[in-house]
Each structure stands twice: as C-alpha cells, then as structure tokens.
Write a protein that holds these residues in place. Structure first.
Motif, PDB file in Angstrom:
ATOM      1  N   LYS A   7      -3.803  -5.957  -6.859  1.00  0.00           N
ATOM      2  CA  LYS A   7      -2.870  -4.883  -6.430  1.00  0.00           C
ATOM      3  C   LYS A   7      -2.751  -3.795  -7.542  1.00  0.00           C
ATOM      4  O   LYS A   7      -2.546  -4.234  -8.953  1.00  0.00           O
ATOM      5  CB  LYS A   7      -1.488  -5.387  -6.378  1.00  0.00           C
ATOM      6  N   GLY A  10       0.184   2.852  -7.403  1.00  0.00           N
ATOM      7  CA  GLY A  10      -0.425   4.226  -7.286  1.00  0.00           C
ATOM      8  C   GLY A  10      -0.592   4.838  -8.631  1.00  0.00           C
ATOM      9  O   GLY A  10      -1.677   5.741  -8.829  1.00  0.00           O
ATOM     10  N   GLY A  48      -0.763   0.880  -4.116  1.00  0.00           N
ATOM     11  CA  GLY A  48       0.364   1.630  -3.848  1.00  0.00           C
ATOM     12  C   GLY A  48       0.283   3.180  -3.560  1.00  0.00           C
ATOM     13  O   GLY A  48      -0.726   3.483  -3.492  1.00  0.00           O
ATOM     14  N   GLY A  49       1.523   3.667  -3.611  1.00  0.00           N
ATOM     15  CA  GLY A  49       1.388   5.201  -3.075  1.00  0.00           C
ATOM     16  C   GLY A  49       2.266   5.935  -4.005  1.00  0.00           C
ATOM     17  O   GLY A  49       2.450   7.268  -4.017  1.00  0.00           O
ATOM     18  N   GLY A  50       2.678   5.375  -5.037  1.00  0.00           N
ATOM     19  CA  GLY A  50       3.552   6.104  -5.708  1.00  0.00           C
ATOM     20  C   GLY A  50       3.258   7.277  -6.727  1.00  0.00           C
ATOM     21  O   GLY A  50       3.968   8.093  -7.474  1.00  0.00           O
ATOM     22  N   ARG A  54       6.994   7.867  -2.741  1.00  0.00           N
ATOM     23  CA  ARG A  54       7.575   6.619  -2.236  1.00  0.00           C
ATOM     24  C   ARG A  54       8.828   6.737  -1.281  1.00  0.00           C
ATOM     25  O   ARG A  54       9.303   7.809  -1.596  1.00  0.00           O
ATOM     26  CB  ARG A  54       8.278   5.953  -3.306  1.00  0.00           C
ATOM     27  N   GLY A  55       9.002   5.959  -0.206  1.00  0.00           N
ATOM     28  CA  GLY A  55      10.010   6.193   0.598  1.00  0.00           C
ATOM     29  C   GLY A  55      11.364   6.694  -0.142  1.00  0.00           C
ATOM     30  O   GLY A  55      12.012   7.555   0.503  1.00  0.00           O
ATOM     31  N   ASP A  67       8.949   6.342   4.604  1.00  0.00           N
ATOM     32  CA  ASP A  67       8.161   5.325   4.442  1.00  0.00           C
ATOM     33  C   ASP A  67       6.726   5.597   4.865  1.00  0.00           C
ATOM     34  O   ASP A  67       5.861   5.320   4.509  1.00  0.00           O
ATOM     35  CB  ASP A  67       8.916   4.250   4.840  1.00  0.00           C
ATOM     36  N   GLY A  70       4.963   7.380   2.725  1.00  0.00           N
ATOM     37  CA  GLY A  70       4.454   6.767   1.470  1.00  0.00           C
ATOM     38  C   GLY A  70       3.232   5.793   1.872  1.00  0.00           C
ATOM     39  O   GLY A  70       2.098   5.519   1.257  1.00  0.00           O
ATOM     40  N   THR A 128       2.068  -2.567   5.075  1.00  0.00           N
ATOM     41  CA  THR A 128       2.350  -3.456   6.126  1.00  0.00           C
ATOM     42  C   THR A 128       2.184  -2.906   7.429  1.00  0.00           C
ATOM     43  O   THR A 128       2.228  -3.570   8.621  1.00  0.00           O
ATOM     44  CB  THR A 128       3.522  -4.379   6.169  1.00  0.00           C
ATOM     45  N   HIS A 130       4.936  -1.140   8.242  1.00  0.00           N
ATOM     46  CA  HIS A 130       6.458  -0.977   8.782  1.00  0.00           C
ATOM     47  C   HIS A 130       7.172  -0.456   7.591  1.00  0.00           C
ATOM     48  O   HIS A 130       6.962  -0.691   6.295  1.00  0.00           O
ATOM     49  CB  HIS A 130       6.707  -2.428   9.132  1.00  0.00           C
ATOM     50  N   PHE A 133       9.384  -1.797   3.658  1.00  0.00           N
ATOM     51  CA  PHE A 133       8.588  -2.675   2.873  1.00  0.00           C
ATOM     52  C   PHE A 133       7.954  -1.943   1.645  1.00  0.00           C
ATOM     53  O   PHE A 133       7.915  -0.667   1.807  1.00  0.00           O
ATOM     54  CB  PHE A 133       7.605  -3.470   3.553  1.00  0.00           C
ATOM     55  N   SER A 134       7.406  -2.569   0.742  1.00  0.00           N
ATOM     56  CA  SER A 134       6.573  -1.957  -0.347  1.00  0.00           C
ATOM     57  C   SER A 134       5.197  -2.565  -0.185  1.00  0.00           C
ATOM     58  O   SER A 134       4.918  -3.638   0.477  1.00  0.00           O
ATOM     59  CB  SER A 134       7.252  -2.311  -1.743  1.00  0.00           C
ATOM     60  N   THR A 135       4.402  -2.170  -1.327  1.00  0.00           N
ATOM     61  CA  THR A 135       3.007  -2.672  -1.308  1.00  0.00           C
ATOM     62  C   THR A 135       3.082  -3.739  -2.089  1.00  0.00           C
ATOM     63  O   THR A 135       1.842  -4.566  -1.908  1.00  0.00           O
ATOM     64  CB  THR A 135       1.933  -1.491  -1.707  1.00  0.00           C
TER      65      THR A 135
HETATM   66  N1  UDP Z   1       5.462   1.465   2.287  1.00  0.00           N
HETATM   67  C1  UDP Z   1       5.987   1.249   3.552  1.00  0.00           C
HETATM   68  N2  UDP Z   1       5.718  -0.069   4.037  1.00  0.00           N
HETATM   69  C2  UDP Z   1       4.819  -0.877   3.439  1.00  0.00           C
HETATM   70  C3  UDP Z   1       4.313  -0.540   2.143  1.00  0.00           C
HETATM   71  C4  UDP Z   1       4.701   0.851   1.516  1.00  0.00           C
HETATM   72  O1  UDP Z   1       6.908   1.718   4.079  1.00  0.00           O
HETATM   73  O2  UDP Z   1       4.626  -1.934   3.961  1.00  0.00           O
HETATM   74  C5  UDP Z   1       5.836   2.934   1.859  1.00  0.00           C
HETATM   75  C6  UDP Z   1       7.369   2.958   1.084  1.00  0.00           C
HETATM   76  O3  UDP Z   1       7.814   4.190   1.122  1.00  0.00           O
HETATM   77  C7  UDP Z   1       6.527   2.983  -0.329  1.00  0.00           C
HETATM   78  C8  UDP Z   1       5.235   3.662  -0.281  1.00  0.00           C
HETATM   79  O4  UDP Z   1       4.977   3.196   0.705  1.00  0.00           O
HETATM   80  O5  UDP Z   1       7.761   3.183  -1.506  1.00  0.00           O
HETATM   81  C9  UDP Z   1       4.558   3.485  -1.486  1.00  0.00           C
HETATM   82  O6  UDP Z   1       4.322   2.274  -1.765  1.00  0.00           O
HETATM   83  P1  UDP Z   1       4.675   1.616  -3.165  1.00  0.00           P
HETATM   84  O7  UDP Z   1       6.185   1.919  -3.317  1.00  0.00           O
HETATM   85  O8  UDP Z   1       4.614   0.148  -2.964  1.00  0.00           O
HETATM   86  O9  UDP Z   1       3.583   2.093  -4.248  1.00  0.00           O
HETATM   87  P2  UDP Z   1       3.569   1.528  -5.850  1.00  0.00           P
HETATM   88  O10 UDP Z   1       4.782   1.727  -6.297  1.00  0.00           O
HETATM   89  O11 UDP Z   1       2.785   0.359  -5.981  1.00  0.00           O
HETATM   90  O12 UDP Z   1       2.540   2.792  -6.208  1.00  0.00           O
END
Ligand code: UDP
Length: 185
Positions: A7, A10, A48-50, A54-55, A67, A70, A128, A130, A133-135
C-alpha cells in the motif's frame, strides 16, 4: 513470502511537493519493487489519492461525491505508476471495482491472481468503489481476496497514535493495540 500487497499513500508519489507526481520518486519506487519482482515475489499494489484529494478535503460538497473524486484520484495514481513500472521493464495491469472505459480492467480475483502467477504487477485502483471508506480498507480487503501472505504499508507515519502527531506533539504511540481496547475506548 510469495505474494505481497503493497500500500502506497498518494503522498508517497509526490516527493517533497506533497501534491501531484514526482517522477523521480515514482521511478525509485519502481526500481525497489522490480528488485523483489525479479526475485519471484508476486506484488499487488493499492495506492491512495491524498496527493490530489481526499473525501474529507471538503466539508461543503456532498460526501459520496467528494469520495468519488478521491476514488478517481487513486485511478490517476495507479495509471501513472503502472506506466512508470512499464518503463522500468515490468508488466502490469490496473483493476478497478467499477467500469472505467478502456483505461482499466474490472476487478476479478481470478484474473488478478492469474496475472500475479504470470509475473505481472497488479494495481487495485478506485478503492473499494464505495464512499465512506479509505484505501487502507481497500488494502485489507484486496489482501484477503488475493490471499496475500502479508501487507506492506508504506505510510508517512510509523505507527498508530491516539491523535495526529503532526498536530499534537504529545500524541501517544501504541506499541500494542488489542482490538478489545479499540472497542472499549
Ligand atoms: N475513497 C473512498 N472509498 C474507498 C477508498 C477511497 O471513498 O474505498 C476515497 C476517499 O475520499 C479517500 C480518497 O478516496 O479519502 C483517497 O484515499 P485515501 O484517503 O485512503 O488516500 P491516502 O491517504 O492513502 O493517500
């Protein structure tokens, strides 16, 4: 270990810029992954997408839409890193849990596992599928689905804290965190 789920947040793609892509950083990641792929380790990757969004970035717009943005950010990340991996000599496929035109393939455990057995690096983009949720959730879900031997989390933080150590200098790090404590607290 034969099959690992890696994992990457972002921000891990952005280098010092914290946003977007830093190509040198991504090439360095690709070279590290290639070193273990060449040894026969099967590698699946969730990103991830940060580095884009992020949502929770917006308190104003509808959360499921936020989301959604994201999740789209994670697809841009996986497409980019997948292409960088190809320039470094690896074979790749990007899967999403929803249709995304010809850019990605619809997630199928059987196809992803066949790719891994054939030496391809697979990317699980789009989270996911949906909102709310987060990555990190995606990471655990996909690791179980593909029967990974372990999860490697490349994060900007070195453990679990009771609050954000970037904000609270007195944040307490847990060396052990039994599920009963999380439920009780
Ligand atoms: N996200 C979501 N559902 C998921 C995974 C991700 O809605 O199953 C959206 C959510 O808004 C999240 C964004 O995608 O904030 C980016 O993912 P994440 O925050 O986990 O990224 P990272 O912090 O790892 O870069």
């Amino acid at each position: 270990m034969n099959r690992v789920l890696l994992k990457l947040s972002g921000e891990a793609l952005a280098g010092d810029k914290k946003t977007g892509f830093d190509e040198e950083t991504c090439v360095a990641v690709a070279k590290q992954v290639k070193a273990i792929v060449d040894k026969g380790v099967q590698v699946a990757i969730v990103i991830g997408g940060g580095n884009f969004w992020r949502g929770r970035t917006s308190n104003k717009i509808d959360r499921p839409k936020a989301d959604g943005i994201g999740m789209l950010a994670t697809i841009m990340n996986c497409m980019y890193v997948s292409e960088i991996f190809r320039t470094e000599g690896m074979d790749t496929n990007v899967y999403t849990p929803f249709l995304c035109g010809t850019w990605t393939k619809l997630f199928s455990k059987d196809e992803a596992v066949a790719d891994l057995n054939g030496g391809k690096v697979v990317f699980f983009a789009g989270g996911t599928g949906h909102p709310y949720f987060s990555t990190d959730m995606t990471m655990v879900l996909r690791a179980i689905e593909i029967e990974a031997d372990c999860i490697l989390g490349a994060k900007a933080i070195d453990g679990v804290y009771d609050s954000d150590p970037a904000v609270n200098p007195n944040a307490k790090k847990y060396d052990e965190l039994p599920i009963s404590k999380i439920v009780d607290d």
